[in-house]
Every structure is written in C-alpha cells, then in structure tokens.
Design a protein around this motif. Structure first.
Motif, mmCIF file in Angstrom:
data_model
loop_
_atom_site.group_PDB
_atom_site.id
_atom_site.type_symbol
_atom_site.label_atom_id
_atom_site.label_comp_id
_atom_site.label_asym_id
_atom_site.label_seq_id
_atom_site.Cartn_x
_atom_site.Cartn_y
_atom_site.Cartn_z
ATOM 1 N N TYR B 30 1.015 -1.164 -0.022
ATOM 2 C CA TYR B 30 -0.283 -0.365 0.250
ATOM 3 C C TYR B 30 0.905 1.512 0.081
ATOM 4 C CZ TYR B 30 -4.051 -2.789 1.314
ATOM 5 O OH TYR B 30 -4.719 -3.994 1.805
ATOM 6 N N VAL B 31 0.286 1.817 -0.147
ATOM 7 C CA VAL B 31 1.041 3.578 -0.509
ATOM 8 C C VAL B 31 0.082 4.655 0.045
ATOM 9 C CG1 VAL B 31 0.187 4.280 -3.136
ATOM 10 C CG2 VAL B 31 2.275 5.867 -1.802
ATOM 11 N N MET B 32 -0.124 5.391 1.293
ATOM 12 C CA MET B 32 -0.703 6.197 2.493
ATOM 13 C C MET B 32 -0.724 7.548 1.571
ATOM 14 S SD MET B 32 -1.745 7.689 4.949
ATOM 15 C CE MET B 32 -0.041 7.654 5.802
ATOM 16 N N SER B 33 -1.625 8.416 1.680
ATOM 17 C CA SER B 33 -1.673 9.505 1.614
ATOM 18 C C SER B 33 -2.200 10.114 2.184
ATOM 19 C CB SER B 33 -0.932 10.131 0.462
ATOM 20 O OG SER B 33 -2.198 9.665 -0.201
ATOM 21 N N HIS B 34 -2.323 11.460 2.142
ATOM 22 C CA HIS B 34 -3.064 12.612 3.235
ATOM 23 C C HIS B 34 -3.549 13.404 2.854
ATOM 24 C CE1 HIS B 34 -0.044 14.086 4.944
ATOM 25 N NE2 HIS B 34 -0.062 13.616 6.066
ATOM 26 N N ASP B 35 -3.756 14.476 3.249
ATOM 27 C CA ASP B 35 -4.151 16.090 2.323
ATOM 28 C C ASP B 35 -3.395 16.489 2.031
ATOM 29 O OD1 ASP B 35 -5.223 16.027 5.189
ATOM 30 O OD2 ASP B 35 -5.794 18.163 5.210
ATOM 31 N N ASN B 36 -1.632 15.560 1.831
ATOM 32 C CA ASN B 36 -1.419 16.216 0.835
ATOM 33 C C ASN B 36 -0.591 15.241 -0.512
ATOM 34 O OD1 ASN B 36 -0.043 13.562 1.767
ATOM 35 N ND2 ASN B 36 1.450 13.879 2.462
ATOM 36 N N ASP B 54 -1.914 1.003 -10.084
ATOM 37 C CA ASP B 54 -3.073 0.224 -9.204
ATOM 38 C C ASP B 54 -3.834 1.080 -8.310
ATOM 39 O OD1 ASP B 54 -4.941 -1.729 -8.251
ATOM 40 O OD2 ASP B 54 -3.536 -2.952 -7.917
ATOM 41 N N PRO B 55 -4.877 1.392 -8.902
ATOM 42 C CA PRO B 55 -5.899 2.395 -7.592
ATOM 43 C C PRO B 55 -6.062 1.587 -6.324
ATOM 44 C CG PRO B 55 -7.049 1.922 -10.021
ATOM 45 C CD PRO B 55 -5.860 0.909 -9.917
ATOM 46 N N ASN B 56 -6.022 0.314 -6.381
ATOM 47 C CA ASN B 56 -6.781 -0.170 -5.147
ATOM 48 C C ASN B 56 -5.059 -0.336 -4.144
ATOM 49 O OD1 ASN B 56 -8.577 -1.414 -6.006
ATOM 50 N ND2 ASN B 56 -8.201 -2.860 -6.859
ATOM 51 N N MET B 57 -3.820 -0.115 -5.065
ATOM 52 C CA MET B 57 -2.895 0.169 -3.966
ATOM 53 C C MET B 57 -2.850 1.427 -3.418
ATOM 54 S SD MET B 57 0.659 0.473 -6.155
ATOM 55 C CE MET B 57 2.183 0.044 -5.210
ATOM 56 N N LEU B 58 -3.372 2.324 -3.213
ATOM 57 C CA LEU B 58 -3.646 3.745 -3.257
ATOM 58 C C LEU B 58 -4.459 4.205 -1.462
ATOM 59 C CD1 LEU B 58 -2.789 4.314 -5.359
ATOM 60 C CD2 LEU B 58 -3.215 6.646 -5.257
ATOM 61 N N ILE B 59 -4.466 4.452 -0.729
ATOM 62 C CA ILE B 59 -4.731 4.521 0.892
ATOM 63 C C ILE B 59 -5.318 6.357 0.614
ATOM 64 C CG2 ILE B 59 -6.101 4.496 2.923
ATOM 65 C CD1 ILE B 59 -4.115 1.366 2.787
ATOM 66 N N ILE B 60 -5.809 7.060 0.695
ATOM 67 C CA ILE B 60 -5.806 8.417 0.957
ATOM 68 C C ILE B 60 -7.184 8.273 2.312
ATOM 69 C CG2 ILE B 60 -6.616 10.510 -0.286
ATOM 70 C CD1 ILE B 60 -5.765 9.490 -2.483
ATOM 71 N N LYS B 86 -12.217 10.561 -10.485
ATOM 72 C CA LYS B 86 -11.870 10.255 -11.688
ATOM 73 C C LYS B 86 -11.232 8.754 -11.779
ATOM 74 C CE LYS B 86 -8.596 12.380 -14.999
ATOM 75 N NZ LYS B 86 -7.689 13.754 -15.520
ATOM 76 N N TYR B 87 -10.681 8.433 -10.584
ATOM 77 C CA TYR B 87 -9.620 7.260 -10.681
ATOM 78 C C TYR B 87 -10.145 6.078 -10.069
ATOM 79 C CZ TYR B 87 -6.362 10.128 -12.890
ATOM 80 O OH TYR B 87 -5.147 11.069 -14.254
ATOM 81 N N GLY B 88 -11.315 6.294 -9.043
ATOM 82 C CA GLY B 88 -12.101 4.651 -9.507
ATOM 83 C C GLY B 88 -11.038 4.038 -7.797
ATOM 84 N N ILE B 89 -10.803 5.197 -7.334
ATOM 85 C CA ILE B 89 -10.005 5.200 -5.524
ATOM 86 C C ILE B 89 -10.916 4.370 -4.853
ATOM 87 C CG2 ILE B 89 -8.463 5.961 -4.268
ATOM 88 C CD1 ILE B 89 -7.440 7.763 -6.485
ATOM 89 N N MET B 90 -10.693 3.133 -3.936
ATOM 90 C CA MET B 90 -11.671 2.770 -3.071
ATOM 91 C C MET B 90 -11.390 2.884 -1.802
ATOM 92 S SD MET B 90 -13.751 1.214 -4.784
ATOM 93 C CE MET B 90 -14.832 0.224 -4.080
ATOM 94 N N ARG B 240 -11.162 -7.637 11.258
ATOM 95 C CA ARG B 240 -10.666 -6.023 10.587
ATOM 96 C C ARG B 240 -9.932 -6.401 8.762
ATOM 97 N NH1 ARG B 240 -10.314 -1.929 14.451
ATOM 98 N NH2 ARG B 240 -10.999 -2.464 16.385
ATOM 99 N N ALA B 241 -9.155 -7.416 9.698
ATOM 100 C CA ALA B 241 -8.258 -7.952 8.471
ATOM 101 C C ALA B 241 -8.165 -7.343 6.938
ATOM 102 C CB ALA B 241 -7.124 -9.195 8.676
ATOM 103 N N VAL B 242 -7.960 -7.102 5.946
ATOM 104 C CA VAL B 242 -8.100 -7.237 4.481
ATOM 105 C C VAL B 242 -7.980 -7.798 3.846
ATOM 106 C CG1 VAL B 242 -9.115 -4.258 4.621
ATOM 107 C CG2 VAL B 242 -7.197 -5.423 4.131
#
Lengths: 165, 420
Positions: B30-36, B54-60, B86-90, B240-242
């Motif tokens: 995973y690659v996590m990002s926030h307000d940035n 891979d849109p599923n790699m992103l966590i925002i 736009k990019y369908g980030i789940m 909890r584990a996805v």
C-alpha cells in the motif's frame, strides 16, 4: 556536475518545521512562494541573504521530522544547490535528492567548512575543495546518481516511462 | 547468520536473499497519503501517465486540516475528492466515513497487517510496525511515482534491538518509556535503522501502547519500527484484516548494530522539553511550571486507552481556570467508543474541549494554535520550535495521564499522586 558557491552554516538537528512551517504545508504554493518561506522559523534573514548557487553546511540529522517535501524544495527554489551535513534525516535525504538538490554526508570534515567560505563540489571526481583543504565525497548508490544526473526523481521517472521501463 | 525482520521481509518481497545495506526495488502493498494527496496528484500529473499503476494500492485519508478552516485547505480537499472519483480509488476516507488520523485508520480498517510493506507520505507511517508490518515514510514525489509506476527503491536498513524489561509504576505508560529511550539515544539515535522492540514490558502491553513505540521511532530517526505479532495482535486483527497475511519474525541469531536494554521498573513520568524530542527529563525537574494549553490526542496518544487514562484522572474534577485542555480522539471509531464509555462527557464537564477526530493542533496548520509566549503540554510527538503556532511558543511532550493531572492543577504535575 561542478557546483561552486558560498556557504551558510547551521547547527545540529535542523528540523523540517523550522525550514518550512506546517502552516504552509497543506497549501498548494508556487515555487516562488515556497522559497519565500524558507527557514522562516529559524533564520528570518535567510531569504534576504541567500543567493543563487549557495550551499548550506550543517551538523547532524539535518531535516529531521516531517516528510514534507517542501522543506527540500523551498531551499532549492531559494537558490541552494547543495547541502553538506554531518548526517541527514532519511526522508529529508531522499526528498533532497528527488528534488535534484545535492545532499552530501561529510561527518568528519563538514566542521572545517565556515560560513562565507566559497567552496567547490565536483561530483564526478567526488571532491569538495574548501579553504581548509580538499575532502572526499562518499560514494552515492547508483540509484541516487541516476536521479541526480536526470535532474530529480520526476524527470528520471519520465525518462524511464518514455523508454518503456 | 540469521536475518533481522527487515532483511527477512525484503528477501521475501524480492524473492532472493538480501541483507542490510542492499538496495532493492519493490512494489509496496500500500501507499498511504493524506491531505498532501492534492500536491501528490499535481506531481502525478507531471509524470504524463494516463492511469494509476493500481488504484487499489492507494489509501487516501483526510486528516491533517479537517474540516477545512480556510479556503486553501478546502480547495486542497476538493482536488483530492475529484481525483479519487476520477481514478476510482476505493480506499478513501473522507469526513463522512469511519476516518480519523491515517495512522489510526490503517490499523482499524485492517490494512496494517503483519508481513505487509506499506509506505506513506507521512513521517509517522512507521506506526504500522506495531502489527509486524514494514512501514516507512516517503516524500510526495516518491508517492506520485508509486501511483504511476508501482515502484520504489529502498535500502535494507541495519537493525537496532531495544529490549524493555520491568513492570511500570502506576501512572507511568508507554509514552514515558519511549520518551526516556529517545532521551538516552538521541533524535538521531536510530538514524536509517529498523528498530525491533522486544522484552516482557512490550509483550505485556496492549496494542495501543505498542503503537506509541512504533509511532515515536520517527523521533529517533528510524526508518521503521517493529514489534513481533502475538495473540493480542491476531485478536485485534480479527474481523478487521482486509486480506490474509504472513507473519514474519526475526531470526534468533540475527545481527544487530546494537542491542540496548532498558529496565523501566523505577521510571517516573517523563517530559520532553523544547525544542527537540530528545531533550527528556523526569517530571520532577518541571513540577510547578505553568502552562496555557493541554493537548490529549494525535496518532501517538489519541486512542481509547489514552482517553480512558485521562478521563479517570479528570472524573468529577475541574481543570484549572488558567489552562485550556483540548482533547482530539484519533479516529471516529475511538470517538464513538469514548462517547459510549462516558469519557467525552467527563472531559466536557471538567472544562476540556473535545475536538473532532484528526491531527488537530499537533502541527499548527489548523485549530488550537499557540500565541507568542504560550506554553503547551501535549501528548503529541513533536516539540519543534513554532510547530503549534507562534515561533515564540513552547511545546512540552508527555503522557495523557501527565497532561490530565497537570490540567487540573494548572501546572506541570507528577500524575503519581493522582493514581497511588
């Protein structure tokens, strides 16, 4: 790559919050605006005195703290071309290299570099010429050299994408 | 010679044997990002690719400046929401979801799992090591490059082993231990290293307390922190584990740069004084010092057990008329639990103010900033000059119990007298 510039000196543990305060971190600012906030909470004179091509020499753990990339970019946009330190915080080191800002770890000799010195960095020969002598730059990993040669991570990545890799 | 956690997880990831100081190119889980994420999306645009790797790699997760207190922040959030659509980030946590501070949400929502490699454009991404993940902070450009290409290069770090032994005195908690350790080894004491925590004190701790350690490794310069998963971890992750996960333990005969042992049986509450986190001394050296604002919350100390500790001290009492006390739970889940347990009522009745879940005043970008000359006593993780507002203010770091007891007295107080 040969860089020649005037040195500004700072101490140990210079953190990202004083280099680029949190109050600006979540605003999208232009390079000029970012530069105008450089070192704002550490040295209010910095933006007035810094010139194009200047170099920062500092103590240990330069850039400790936040991952905010603007803390590297703002210095680059201010005219700084290289930072020489006793050690760098790891995210800061990466952010600097990725911004095309040279970050050199020189634990034994950085103390011999004085404020106002004109020094010359020769990356190919891995040498720094200072008034107090010539020092060897430690070998960078090839990943870092490639990014620096391409002018930063974004240009480097664009090249890789263009080449189909 | 055996391998450390870092050597093992990277060997597994790249499919061949690697050791400390080797450089590896990997695709993180995973690659996590926030307000940035708004700034990252701008850099992503510069890369001229038409889709995410891979849109599923992103966590925002929106957490740093929520809800927006100025138009620039609102614009930032709007850019992120549009990008996500736009990019369908789940994996997106906006204010209307079970969000909160990213480092609390990733564990709660089951992304922070043993054996996973998670990078995030935030220095406290190290927190997920409490679950046996490898997690480290990266820059915005690197996050953008991962969004586009999936890849990042990393050096396999050397490892430092920290063993914590002994039974804590009443009123002393994980925060006191980790501040004590940072005070001993320094703000660069684990520079570039993977810090593996072990020992009976850590084993006996709750998951929430373990997260204090891996969160605060950022303040010793570490690349990541690690605590071996055990039954408590597996229990936490149940439901909890996805995804499935594979637990990775270091070998018994792994090679460490150093092995440090701390006995904490006699440890008193600790304070990190301005302006570096390694400027640590016991509370006895500060007792009686006046302050203006107390803070209980953040990715370091905004979990249910932190709020419980503070609420138990504040129950039926009033805070001093000379201080303000801000409480900001780490997530919506924590907020709801604290509400149900009656803690939020205790805080409000004591004179404290409960804020929304999020990073709150920790980084001075949003609410609760300090004026010139003001002093804060805070459970957050950094006391850098100017971090919470005016460059002429001061931040002292402490545990939730210390902040609660001090808020009652209006001055720095040894919490031990409230719990004995």
């Amino acid at each position: 790559m040969i860089i020649k510039g005037k040195v500004w000196k700072y101490g140990d543990d210079i953190n990202t919050d004083v280099i680029y305060p949190g109050r600006y971190t979540y605003q999208l600012l232009s390079p000029e605006e970012m530069a105008s906030h450089s070192m704002e909470d550490l040295d209010k004179e910095f933006v007035k005195k810094v010139g194009k091509g200047d170099i920062i020499a500092a103590g240990k753990n330069f850039g400790m703290g936040s991952s905010r990339e603007q803390a590297a970019k703002c210095l680059k946009y201010s005219g700084i071309t290289a930072i020489i330190a006793k050690s760098f915080s790891r995210i800061y080191f990466r952010n600097a290299i990725n911004a095309g800002l040279l970050a050199i770890t020189l634990p034994e000799h950085v103390g011999k570099i004085e404020e106002g010195d004109i020094i010359e960095i020769n990356l190919e020969e891995r040498k720094i010429k200072t008034p107090k002598g010539e020092f060897e730059i430690p070998q960078f990993p090839k990943e870092v050299i490639e990014i620096l040669n391409d002018g930063g991570l974004i240009e480097h990545t664009k090249k890789i994408i263009r080449d189909g890799g | 010679m055996g391998k450390t956690f870092a050597e093992k997880i990277f060997s597994k990831k790249v499919g061949h044997d690697v050791s400390k100081n080797d450089i590896v190119t990997i695709i993180p889980d995973y690659v996590m990002s926030h307000d940035n994420s708004a700034a990252i999306s701008k850099i992503f645009g510069e890369l001229e690719v038409d889709k995410l790797y891979d849109p599923n790699m992103l966590i925002i997760i929106l957490d740093h400046t929520v809800p927006a207190s100025q138009v620039k922040y609102a614009v930032n959030h709007k850019i992120i929401r549009n990008f996500v659509k736009k990019y369908g980030i789940m994996h997106f946590y906006d204010l209307n979801s079970m969000g909160g501070i990213c480092h609390q949400v990733l564990p709660e929502q089951g992304y922070a799992l043993p054996g996973k490699i998670i990078v995030g454009s935030d220095s406290h991404t190290t927190t997920y090591g409490a679950f046996g993940a490898f997690s480290a902070g990266i820059g915005r450009s690197e996050a953008a490059v991962i969004w586009a290409t999936g890849k990042i290069w990393l050096k396999v770090p050397e490892s430092l082993k920290i063993i914590v032994k002994g039974k804590l005195k009443q009123g002393v908690s994980a925060k006191d231990i980790v501040l004590h350790i940072i005070g001993k080894i320094g703000a660069d004491g684990a520079l570039y290293q993977s810090v593996e925590f072990s020992g009976e004190t850590i084993e006996n701790m709750t998951i929430a307390s373990r997260m204090v350690f891996t969160n605060m490794v950022a303040e010793m310069g570490a690349k990541n922190g690690y605590i071996a998963p055990d039954e408590k971890t597996f229990e936490f992750l149940k439901g909890r584990a996805v995804s499935n996960y594979e637990v990775i333990y270091p070998d018994e005969d792994a090679e460490y740069v150093d092995v440090l042992e701390f006995n904490v049986s006699d440890l008193d509450p600790q304070i990190a004084a301005p302006h570096t986190v390694d400027n640590v001394k016991p509370i006895s050296e500060f007792e009686g010092k006046l302050f203006n604002q107390g803070l209980i919350g953040s990715c370091t100390n905004g979990r249910l057990e932190d709020l419980k500790e503070a609420a138990e001290i504040l129950k039926g009492k009033k805070i001093s008329e000379n201080v303000r006390l801000l409480v900001f739970p780490a997530s919506k889940e924590v907020y709801i639990q604290a509400l149900e347990a009656g803690y939020l009522k205790i805080f409000m009745e004591s004179g404290a103010l409960v804020l929304n879940p999020g990073c709150g005043p920790c980084l001075g970008a949003h609410e609760g900033v300090l004026a010139d000359g003001e002093v804060a006593l805070s459970t957050t993780n950094r006391n850098f000059k100017g971090r919470m507002g005016s460059p002429d203010s001061e931040i002292y770091l402490a545990s939730p119990a210390t902040v609660a007891a001090s808020a009652i007295e209006g001055k720095f107080t040894n919490v031990r007298k409230y719990v004995e």
